[in-house]
Design a protein around this motif. Sequence first.
Motif, mmCIF file in Angstrom:
data_model
loop_
_atom_site.group_PDB
_atom_site.id
_atom_site.type_symbol
_atom_site.label_atom_id
_atom_site.label_comp_id
_atom_site.label_asym_id
_atom_site.label_seq_id
_atom_site.Cartn_x
_atom_site.Cartn_y
_atom_site.Cartn_z
ATOM 1 N N ARG A 521 -5.210 13.097 3.108
ATOM 2 C CA ARG A 521 -4.254 12.884 4.184
ATOM 3 C C ARG A 521 -4.742 13.591 5.443
ATOM 4 O O ARG A 521 -5.339 14.650 5.381
ATOM 5 C CB ARG A 521 -2.885 13.394 3.748
ATOM 6 N N GLN A 523 -4.113 14.023 10.019
ATOM 7 C CA GLN A 523 -3.002 14.300 10.936
ATOM 8 C C GLN A 523 -2.235 13.038 11.342
ATOM 9 O O GLN A 523 -1.208 13.112 11.975
ATOM 10 C CB GLN A 523 -3.497 15.034 12.176
ATOM 11 N N ALA A 544 0.412 10.417 6.954
ATOM 12 C CA ALA A 544 -0.017 11.604 7.682
ATOM 13 C C ALA A 544 0.467 12.869 6.990
ATOM 14 O O ALA A 544 1.518 12.894 6.356
ATOM 15 C CB ALA A 544 0.510 11.572 9.108
ATOM 16 N N LEU A 545 -0.332 13.907 7.144
ATOM 17 C CA LEU A 545 0.012 15.222 6.617
ATOM 18 C C LEU A 545 1.168 15.784 7.425
ATOM 19 O O LEU A 545 1.165 15.743 8.650
ATOM 20 C CB LEU A 545 -1.221 16.099 6.820
ATOM 21 N N ARG A 546 2.188 16.315 6.755
ATOM 22 C CA ARG A 546 3.349 16.812 7.500
ATOM 23 C C ARG A 546 3.430 18.330 7.496
ATOM 24 O O ARG A 546 4.182 18.917 8.238
ATOM 25 C CB ARG A 546 4.615 16.220 6.893
ATOM 26 N N LYS A 547 2.734 18.967 6.574
ATOM 27 C CA LYS A 547 2.710 20.433 6.579
ATOM 28 C C LYS A 547 1.284 20.873 6.342
ATOM 29 O O LYS A 547 0.648 20.491 5.363
ATOM 30 C CB LYS A 547 3.588 20.988 5.455
ATOM 31 N N ASP A 548 0.753 21.646 7.253
ATOM 32 C CA ASP A 548 -0.596 22.169 7.098
ATOM 33 C C ASP A 548 -0.638 23.462 7.902
ATOM 34 O O ASP A 548 -1.154 23.518 9.012
ATOM 35 C CB ASP A 548 -1.615 21.152 7.632
ATOM 36 N N VAL A 549 -0.055 24.481 7.342
ATOM 37 C CA VAL A 549 0.022 25.741 8.061
ATOM 38 C C VAL A 549 0.217 26.859 7.048
ATOM 39 O O VAL A 549 0.835 26.662 6.005
ATOM 40 C CB VAL A 549 1.182 25.699 9.089
ATOM 41 N N LYS A 572 -15.659 19.730 5.665
ATOM 42 C CA LYS A 572 -15.364 18.501 6.402
ATOM 43 C C LYS A 572 -16.613 17.907 7.011
ATOM 44 O O LYS A 572 -16.694 16.707 7.233
ATOM 45 C CB LYS A 572 -14.395 18.805 7.541
#
Lengths: 595, 375
Positions: A521, A523, A544-549, A572
């Motif tokens: 997934r 952004q 899309a990614l909803r949490k990445d923190v 990456k």
Amino acid sequence: MKNIRNFCIIAHIDHGKSTLADRLLERTNTVSERELQEQTLDNMDLERERGITIKSHAIQMQYSKDGQVYTLNLIDTPGHVDFSYEVSRSIASCEGALLIVDATQGIQAQTISNLYLAVEHNLTIIPVLNKMDMESAMPDEVEDQIIDLIGCDRSEIIRASGKTGMGAEEILNAIVERVPPPTGDPDAPLQALIFDSVFNSFRGIIAYFKVVNGKIRKGDKVKFFNTGKEYEADEIGVLKLEMVPRDELSTGDVGYIISGIKTSREVRVGDTITHVDRPCSKAISGFEEVKPMVFAGVYPIDTDDYEDLRAAIEKLQLNDASLTFQPESSVALGFGFRCGFLGMLHMEIVQERLDREFNMDVITTVPNVPYKVYTKQGDVMEVHNPSGLPEPTVIDHVEEPYIRAQIITRSEFIGPIMTLCLGKRGELINQHYLTSDRVELSFDMPLAEIVFDFYDKLKSISKGYASFDYYTTGYRTSKLVKLDILLNGDPVDALSTLTYFDNAYPLGRRMCEKLKELIPRQQFDVAIQAAIGAKIIARETVKALRKDVTAKCYGGDITRKRKLLEKQKKGKKRMKQVGNVEVPQKAFINVLKLD
Amino acid sequence: MAGIYIHVPFCKTRCHYCDFFKSTNLAFRKQYLEKLLEEIRERSDFFEKNNTPVQTIYFGGGTPSLLKVEWIEKILESIQTNFRVIDNVEITLEANPDDLNFEYLKAIKNIGINRLSIGVQSFFDEDLKRMGRRHNALQSRSALEWAFKAGFQNVGIDLIYGLPWSDSNLFLSNLDVLQEYPIVHLSAYHLTIEPNTQFGKLKLQKKLFEIEDSKSEKLFWNLHDKVEQLGFEHYEISNFCKEDYFSRHNSSYWNNEPYLGVGPGSHSYDGNHRYWIKPDLHQYVTKGYSEGLSCESLTTTDRFNEYLMLGLRTQKGIDIKRMMENFEEFWINIQPKVQKWLDSDFLECEDGYIRGTRKGWFVIDGVIKDLFLVD
């Protein structure tokens, strides 16, 4: 000559060929126990690990019996379907064959096809029942299978164990007594059959041969019949554990020649060596130009490694003449090579050798078979990659290669295997019961259908109780389309495939589903589409990614967190950027591992 | 500006989500204290290069509230003796609700603690039990009552959200407490299931899962909206405060200021190097801090990346002027990428700062990664 015995071993993978061969080498003092690494004959690490012999070798043993010393030449054969031509040349160099069958498993498809080859070449077959030390051995049942298959007497079958050494003496005896000495005329013009070659970085190409007629002496001027090239025999000799130089080899002998040959392509397995001065009138029959049947793009993961990859493939080709390559470029993957392989296993081996021996990380694209495209103008072209397919408007028709597939399985699996093969456009040619519960099935099938997910499926539906072998039988007309994959609207050339028209819809759908699993997934939403021409036939979305923190980032977390993110970023880098979409390397490789 | 962090690596019990360094063996407390005082003495020159006084002191853990008052006093005295400390220094103590009683609170207030961070985590006993906390909601309320009664003004609480068994409304009702008490600081952490924890084990056994990220995102912004309505500022991903009551100590981490960490497992930073002491309590109490001390010097790229990472986690964002002063070439180098994130509304630029937007802040790690310079 009357004391020479040339023999090979026919066995399925894992039936204990190499271990049993070790015992023979031990008994004849060819190798001392100290030297005897497990499975001496397979000297590539890769082979040992996989338990298969990729390149065949030969080794000479001395055996005394009734006051006579016999020279036994064991010519090892590669044990996989992709190498059936090489096997046939090894067999052609022998007068006898040990048929080794695992007493716990019985006869497998590959054993049968190689056995047929041996019978075709009039080899004396010595059946051996191996792994007799195992508790699960079923000697009587497997003996029945062998008797059914080759029509021998029960007493001819030797019970053995590579592990304990049981039967080794009997086997050596049988080789001397039952296998006839080579025939041929020592005074005739030289005719030597090349059955294998290896590359040595100091000495160049070393060719292995059997003298069929005549004699060869060190320093002779020789000619390779089919390539027409001439060399001087700088060194000839016989193959013990090391090469042992000799001045002369005569009819029936098995040996090697070193003559300053630099590339493997000059030495064709099956070619005939003769003298320049007194050439033989015709080559030994059976020579074939080995042609790759599976093509795939091979790209460096890091685009900067292109030249290194070229060097690595060139090096591999030095001892693997069946590997072909030519430069190719892809929008998604940059510069790489279109490589030709004998089959899927060959492709895997090359990939693995690139990784192990050259430390090259590569992406291999979806493999395809060679197609013959007939244009409306009446031209024929061979297409090796999806982008090479001409516009539909110019194509008159397309032909694809077919194979004859042989599958041996237990009768309970006939149903599912039949379904699998018919689903792969196979036509049942023959169904033959080897014993009451073992059956041999023959199908005519398009080769394209086995280049992906066939082996795995066959294995799983038969719970591992099916063995498979094939040979190519020629071309037939086909309906071919090019299936494209689009990511957020951009076509990804490296994911395009050539496929049979009726398969395009299900394949497109499954590729989209598989890519959905493989593409992480990001952004933003990623749309995955399959298309034939302008027509979209399947679609999936990677949300899309909803949490990445990270929740906490205090004094003690900072450096660790930075390093973690940097590491992920470097990871990456191994992703390919297609438009704005990041595609992991493994997506290109695994997209066709459909289940 | 400089800060001192004291790591107190003791806990009575292990919480099911926690992978911080701590020991549940309290027997070493006395020896720990001796070695800690020794470390404070020996590292008294830590800020000499920076020539800056100590402005914040922070007792973190572990469970600092397991320390006796006189011990805390000794540590503070030692800091005063060995460092230049400003008059109105911020001194924070992290505390567990069940360790706090009125006497203790009065006593620590008297010796100079002026900021409390209370590990409430949830006001629901069911949550507390499942997280393996040893206190209950009533104890949290009592602790808050007493804290204010003892005269503390700067009181903050910790909450955890995104508990797999909970729901959004239940979590948000925790925030009502912000109206009941004059709490000025809130740290709200999304649950992270770490591998070496009780929760990590349950996850491996497929008995516990992180909630769906779309739910997490919704919770985050509900939390943000509700706490902002109550007059708080959301000044870092997981931190909220009333006007000037931001944690000066934690902000110094994010503003790239030097800090000294003492105690096993602590980290220090002097502007160019990061130091850390091996998280090994036994080694610390037998051999002292120096045996387990390691150091790593930061390259300019490292510092640039850290500045980016920390800046984008704050509400204020990255100070463009400061970037240009310290990392001009690097900053210019990544402008095309910054522009890409601005154009796609993950970042915004305002008053000389670049920060995450409502679309970007909760996925800021991905943006940070993209902007990082790596070789």
